[in-house]
Design a protein around this motif. Structure first.
Motif, PDB file in Angstrom:
ATOM      1  N   ALA A  55       0.865  -0.961   0.171  1.00 18.71           N
ATOM      2  CA  ALA A  55      -0.023  -0.050   0.133  1.00 18.71           C
ATOM      3  C   ALA A  55       0.762   1.299   0.101  1.00 18.71           C
ATOM      4  N   TYR A  93      -2.345  -1.160  -3.657  1.00 21.62           N
ATOM      5  CA  TYR A  93      -3.140  -0.357  -2.985  1.00 21.62           C
ATOM      6  C   TYR A  93      -2.656   1.230  -2.877  1.00 21.62           C
ATOM      7  N   THR A 132      -7.647   3.032  -2.906  1.00 22.70           N
ATOM      8  CA  THR A 132      -8.152   3.002  -1.680  1.00 22.70           C
ATOM      9  C   THR A 132      -8.079   4.131  -0.920  1.00 22.70           C
TER      10      THR A 132
END
Length: 367
Positions: A55, A93, A132
């Motif tokens: 992420a 992400y 996200t």
């Protein structure tokens, strides 16, 4: 409406977009790559995941939004070949606040995927990229889900106005100013530090819950070191203060506006990490770069005239701050601000070297 909605860079691909004014930030990412390589290498060799989940927190927009993704793919692919093992599947992400221009990133993905295929070939593991949205000052993912977190040029931005609700004897605690300046009361500095500490603890706790056992993070943010340096946010604030004194800005608007960013020292970061207890800090690094790094692509900035260098700095500062400023001030005020800021930069660069200290932090999950 929450202030965090305005904490995003200028979107699109126009002249004032972050996409066209982020070459300095790209240089910092490249300078921090050795720390990224060592952290990923340790993580990958210790676990060999079939699917590595990464992420990028505060991904923003523009070419840099996928630079960390590309770097991580290169590092893992090289490791896989060296260790003679199958490359993993990648799941990325991209995180930023809801106001971020994710559409521009999405539109760049076909070209990004095409380049990956051309460079890596068809034997390269599948790569999936998702968005996200949401604040990283809180939970974003399920428990024990992410292998690695990366955050660049984001964690010095605070979760909210640090002076919200605080008043002094004359009303606004930081009367006439919108950031920490030499004349600010000590309570202003303490409020900024406390807001950073509070937010960073929430950030660490959230990431600990989301990381798999053995997971890790690399964080890069603006900070301070032992060398006294000018702070670019203070210079913006002082320019706004002059405009206030000249009657170009309403006092009420100025008193209700504060730049929500704080540049910590390594020691301040170290203390929060120790107090929170979820992570171990690996050898931190400080990268020092001039404010005009990247103005002359592939060359020395000293060969570029002062006016061009000042415009370069003013443009990327505006790309980062304009949505925040537009929430409080009229467009003509912002135009005047950056005209004055540019002139001020020309003078400052004739008198001294203007530099940023960038903190590079590698963390491994405890427990």
């Amino acid at each position: 409406m929450g202030e965090e909605l305005f904490l995003h860079m200028n979107g699109g691909k126009g002249e004032r977009s972050y996409a066209n004014n982020s070459s300095l930030q790209r240089k910092v990412i490249l300078e921090a790559k050795p720390v990224l390589e060592e952290t990923i290498r340790t993580l990958y060799i210790d676990s060999f995941p079939d699917c590595i989940k990464v992420a990028d927190l505060g991904c923003s927009v523009g070419p840099n939004a996928l630079l960390a993704t590309s770097n991580i793919i290169d590092i893992v692919d090289t490791l896989s070949k060296h260790l003679n093992c199958e490359p993993p599947t990648f799941q990325f992400y991209l995180n930023d606040l809801f106001g971020n221009d994710f559409n521009t990133i999405f539109n760049s993905l076909p070209d990004f995927s095409k380049r990956l295929q051309e460079v890596k070939g068809h034997k390269f593991g599948p790569c999936f990229i998702n968005a996200t949205p949401g604040s990283f000052y809180g939970r974003l993912f399920p428990n024990n889900f992410i292998h690695f977190f990366h955050s660049f040029n984001s964690l010095h931005w605070l979760s909210q106005d640090p002076l919200l609700g605080l008043t002094g004897e004359t009303g606004s605690l930081n009367k006439g100013n919108c950031y920490i300046v030499n004349t600010s009361p000590s309570a202003v500095y303490k409020a900024y530090l406390n807001q950073f500490r509070e937010g960073f603890k929430v950030f660490l706790k959230s990431r600990w819950e989301e990381l798999v056992p053995g997971g890790a993070m690399v964080l890069v943010l603006l900070g301070r070191d032992e060398t006294p340096r000018r702070n670019i946010w203070e210079e913006v604030a002082l320019t706004l203060n002059v405009m206030l004194l000249e009657g170009l800005i309403e006092e009420e608007k100025m008193d209700s506006f504060n730049i929500p960013t704080y540049q910590p020292t390594l020691e301040e970061i170290r203390l929060v990490i120790q107090e929170e207890g979820s992570f171990s800090l690996q050898s931190p690094k400080i990268i020092t770069l001039p404010w005009d790094e990247g103005v002359n692509k592939g060359g020395d900035a000293s060969f570029v005239d002062g006016n061009t260098r000042a415009e370069f700095i003013a443009n990327y500062t505006r790309a980062a701050m304009e949505p925040l400023l537009l929430a409080k001030f009229d467009a003509n005020v912002i135009d005047e601000l950056f005209l004055r800021f540019k002139k001020k930069l020309v003078q400052l660069m004739e008198e001294e070297i203007l530099e940023y200290a960038n903190l590079v932090i590698s963390l491994s999950k405890n427990g």
